[in-house]
Each structure stands twice: as structure tokens, then as C-alpha cells.
Scaffold this motif. Structure first.
Motif, mmCIF file in Angstrom:
data_model
loop_
_atom_site.group_PDB
_atom_site.id
_atom_site.type_symbol
_atom_site.label_atom_id
_atom_site.label_comp_id
_atom_site.label_asym_id
_atom_site.label_seq_id
_atom_site.Cartn_x
_atom_site.Cartn_y
_atom_site.Cartn_z
ATOM 1 N N GLN A 39 0.821 -1.202 0.000
ATOM 2 C CA GLN A 39 0.000 0.000 0.000
ATOM 3 C C GLN A 39 0.859 1.257 0.000
ATOM 4 N N ALA A 40 1.956 1.231 0.778
ATOM 5 C CA ALA A 40 2.852 2.385 0.824
ATOM 6 C C ALA A 40 3.504 2.635 -0.533
ATOM 7 N N LEU A 41 3.907 1.571 -1.209
ATOM 8 C CA LEU A 41 4.525 1.704 -2.530
ATOM 9 C C LEU A 41 3.519 2.194 -3.562
ATOM 10 N N GLU A 42 2.294 1.703 -3.496
ATOM 11 C CA GLU A 42 1.250 2.166 -4.418
ATOM 12 C C GLU A 42 1.000 3.659 -4.219
ATOM 13 N N ASN A 43 0.955 4.092 -2.952
ATOM 14 C CA ASN A 43 0.740 5.515 -2.669
ATOM 15 C C ASN A 43 1.884 6.362 -3.201
ATOM 16 N N GLU A 44 3.120 5.889 -3.022
ATOM 17 C CA GLU A 44 4.286 6.622 -3.504
ATOM 18 C C GLU A 44 4.281 6.683 -5.034
ATOM 19 N N TYR A 45 3.889 5.600 -5.678
ATOM 20 C CA TYR A 45 3.821 5.568 -7.140
ATOM 21 C C TYR A 45 2.797 6.580 -7.647
ATOM 22 N N ASP A 46 1.609 6.593 -7.030
ATOM 23 C CA ASP A 46 0.562 7.533 -7.439
ATOM 24 C C ASP A 46 0.995 8.979 -7.222
ATOM 25 N N LEU A 47 1.682 9.230 -6.109
ATOM 26 C CA LEU A 47 2.146 10.586 -5.807
ATOM 27 C C LEU A 47 3.168 11.056 -6.834
ATOM 28 N N ARG A 48 4.122 10.200 -7.161
ATOM 29 C CA ARG A 48 5.133 10.576 -8.153
ATOM 30 C C ARG A 48 4.515 10.785 -9.524
ATOM 31 N N LEU A 49 3.536 9.958 -9.870
ATOM 32 C CA LEU A 49 2.876 10.071 -11.168
ATOM 33 C C LEU A 49 2.137 11.399 -11.270
ATOM 34 N N GLU A 50 1.457 11.783 -10.191
ATOM 35 C CA GLU A 50 0.730 13.047 -10.201
ATOM 36 C C GLU A 50 1.691 14.228 -10.293
ATOM 37 N N ARG A 51 2.796 14.157 -9.570
ATOM 38 C CA ARG A 51 3.801 15.220 -9.654
ATOM 39 C C ARG A 51 4.356 15.331 -11.070
ATOM 40 N N LYS A 52 4.571 14.187 -11.707
ATOM 41 C CA LYS A 52 5.101 14.171 -13.069
ATOM 42 C C LYS A 52 4.106 14.803 -14.035
ATOM 43 N N ARG A 53 2.818 14.522 -13.847
ATOM 44 C CA ARG A 53 1.794 15.103 -14.716
ATOM 45 C C ARG A 53 1.728 16.616 -14.550
ATOM 46 N N VAL A 54 1.747 17.071 -13.308
ATOM 47 C CA VAL A 54 1.696 18.508 -13.034
ATOM 48 C C VAL A 54 2.909 19.203 -13.642
ATOM 49 N N SER A 55 4.084 18.596 -13.486
ATOM 50 C CA SER A 55 5.308 19.163 -14.034
ATOM 51 C C SER A 55 5.258 19.205 -15.562
ATOM 52 N N ALA A 56 4.729 18.146 -16.176
ATOM 53 C CA ALA A 56 4.641 18.097 -17.639
ATOM 54 C C ALA A 56 3.734 19.186 -18.183
ATOM 55 N N ILE A 57 2.610 19.419 -17.506
ATOM 56 C CA ILE A 57 1.668 20.458 -17.940
ATOM 57 C C ILE A 57 2.297 21.835 -17.783
ATOM 58 N N ARG A 58 3.011 22.048 -16.673
ATOM 59 C CA ARG A 58 3.673 23.336 -16.445
ATOM 60 C C ARG A 58 4.775 23.568 -17.482
ATOM 61 N N THR A 59 5.554 22.532 -17.773
ATOM 62 C CA THR A 59 6.655 22.647 -18.737
ATOM 63 C C THR A 59 6.144 22.893 -20.154
ATOM 64 N N ALA A 60 4.949 22.365 -20.472
ATOM 65 C CA ALA A 60 4.408 22.498 -21.834
ATOM 66 C C ALA A 60 4.183 23.952 -22.216
ATOM 67 N N GLY A 61 3.856 24.806 -21.238
ATOM 68 C CA GLY A 61 3.692 26.225 -21.530
ATOM 69 C C GLY A 61 2.344 26.617 -22.107
ATOM 70 N N PHE A 62 1.286 25.906 -21.721
ATOM 71 C CA PHE A 62 -0.048 26.267 -22.211
ATOM 72 C C PHE A 62 -0.422 27.667 -21.718
ATOM 73 N N PRO A 63 -1.038 28.497 -22.567
ATOM 74 C CA PRO A 63 -1.424 29.852 -22.143
ATOM 75 C C PRO A 63 -2.574 29.839 -21.145
ATOM 76 N N THR A 64 -3.362 28.772 -21.167
ATOM 77 C CA THR A 64 -4.466 28.591 -20.240
ATOM 78 C C THR A 64 -4.798 27.110 -20.194
ATOM 79 N N MET A 65 -5.534 26.688 -19.195
ATOM 80 C CA MET A 65 -5.900 25.280 -19.077
ATOM 81 C C MET A 65 -7.244 25.032 -19.759
ATOM 82 N N LYS A 66 -7.248 24.131 -20.716
ATOM 83 C CA LYS A 66 -8.466 23.730 -21.403
ATOM 84 C C LYS A 66 -8.482 22.212 -21.488
ATOM 85 N N ARG A 67 -9.654 21.634 -21.278
ATOM 86 C CA ARG A 67 -9.798 20.183 -21.368
ATOM 87 C C ARG A 67 -10.948 19.845 -22.310
ATOM 88 N N PHE A 68 -11.005 18.592 -22.712
ATOM 89 C CA PHE A 68 -12.080 18.166 -23.606
ATOM 90 C C PHE A 68 -13.446 18.381 -22.961
#
Length: 237
Positions: A39-68
């Protein structure tokens, strides 16, 4: 040790922990310890994945956030509605296809491009969003500062390069040649998404040289998904 624990240790680069678990003496509490660790490893995996997603979106340089989910689908041009499910699948990224959205201002091209880019970031693709004129300026400056090779190498590695508003601002032939060099380097190796208010026959107004424009169109349209985004502007509804 469960296969899932070993897989998570490998993914999280915790080889020492994996070795320790393998050497754990079986005992009355071993099952509880293994369950807690999993359970601890699953939580750590999910946390790192979410951080990676947030970082990827920030690095992409979108002028605003839009979703489907933010799209008013019924107001989109017919081509956009027809291609919507296909674009959501991101299969074009796996096949290194380009996406070209051509049409007048205010029909949802940029919104749709950002939504695709955000989804791609969330699925661990590397994405960069630029206005076309802004990117050309960066390329020109990089050449002047003798770091063009480095910049081109960085942009070539991006899974999805989004070039917004091609045609709204013109640039000189030197800038056009640099943009051609970048797009040619990505040909059939990575995907580029372009939004433009100009039909293909009018791109020579931006690139100035007929031969250069023809060569660029030949590469960028090959196997591309081309969406006719002409329609009534949202701002006029």
C-alpha cells in the motif's frame, strides 16, 4: 514477495528495498508487513505520477488550461466533431502523425489543441505549446547566440509540438527557413499540431518562398489528420 511489490520497487528505483523484502524471514506478521508495504509503494507511485503530470503540464507552456470536458461540442465545426473521439485516443501520437487545424478565428482551434496537449501530458507524453511567431523568434535568437543546434535537438525530442496561430503574424525568409529546418527534423519521428487561419494555398504569404512552402507542406501534410475548422466564431454567437 509479490510480483507487484517487485514491479513497484523496480519502477520507483528502490532495488535495495526489494532485496530487503526478499530476505524477510517468514513469520506470523509477514503477510501484514507485505500488505502495508504494498500500500505504501502504491501511494508513492501515485504521488510521483501526479507530480510528473503537473510538471509536464507546467513545462508544456499552455497559455491557459483547457480540457475536452470544457468543449461545447455542438458548437464545433463538423470536422472537429467527427475527429473528436479519434483525437482523444491520441493514436496519432503513437503513429507520429501530424494534426492540422485550418479555419477562421474563433472556431475552437486553440481550445482543442490545448485539450489534446493536456491529455497527452497526463498520459506521459512530452508536450510543448508555442505560438508559431514566438517559436520562430526563439529560433532566430538561438541562431544569433549560437545555441540553435541545442534548441533544435530539444524540440526534436518532444512527442507533441503544438504550433498555434500560424499565419496571424508573418516572419522573414530566414525565420521561415529555421522553422522548416525544425519541422523537417521531426518528419515521421514525432507529431506536430498546427492551427492556422490560412488555407494551404495561402501559406506562401507566411513563408514567402514558393519552393520552401511546397517542401514544407509536402512533409507536414503527409499522413496528417487535416481538420477543416471553418465556421461561425464563438465570439459572434
Amino acid at each position: 514477495m509479490s510480483a507487484r511489490i517487485e514491479e513497484l520497487c523496480r519502477t520507483l528505483r528502490l532495488s535495495g528495498l526489494a532485496a530487503s523484502v526478499r530476505d524477510l524471514d517468514p513469520g506470523p506478521c509477514s503477510e501484514e508487513i507485505t500488505g502495508f508495504l504494498l500500500q505504501a509503494l502504491e501511494n508513492e507511485y501515485d504521488l510521483r505520477l501526479e507530480r510528473k503530470r503537473v510538471s509536464a503540464i507546467r513545462t508544456a507552456g499552455f497559455p491557459t488550461m483547457k480540457r475536452f470536458d470544457d468543449l461545447v461540442v455542438d458548437l464545433l465545426p463538423e470536422d472537429a466533431r467527427s475527429y473528436l473521439s479519434l483525437l482523444k485516443e491520441l493514436q496519432f501520437l503513437k503513429e507520429h502523425q501530424n494534426v492540422l487545424m485550418i479555419g477562421n478565428s474563433g472556431t475552437g482551434k486553440t481550445h482543442l489543441a490545448i485539450a489534446i496537449g493536456v491529455l497527452a501530458c497526463e498520459q506521459n507524453y512530452r508536450v510543448i505549446f508555442k505560438t508559431t511567431a514566438g517559436l520562430v523568434n526563439e529560433l532566430v535568437e538561438a541562431k544569433q547566440e549560437r545555441r540553435l543546434t541545442y534548441l533544435l535537438r530539444q524540440l526534436k525530442r518532444v512527442d507533441l509540438l503544438i504550433l498555434d496561430e500560424l499565419g496571424y503574424i508573418t516572419f522573414d525568409l530566414a525565420g521561415a527557413e529555421l522553422l522548416f529546418q525544425l519541422l523537417a527534423s521531426r518528419y515521421e519521428t514525432a507529431s506536430t499540431l498546427v492551427t492556422s487561419n490560412l488555407m494551404f494555398s495561402e501559406w506562401v504569404k507566411v513563408f514567402h518562398d514558393k519552393s520552401l512552402t511546397a517542401a514544407l507542406l509536402d512533409r507536414i501534410t503527409h499522413r496528417a489528420l487535416v481538420l477543416n475548422m471553418t465556421g461561425t466564431s464563438f465570439r459572434q454567437r
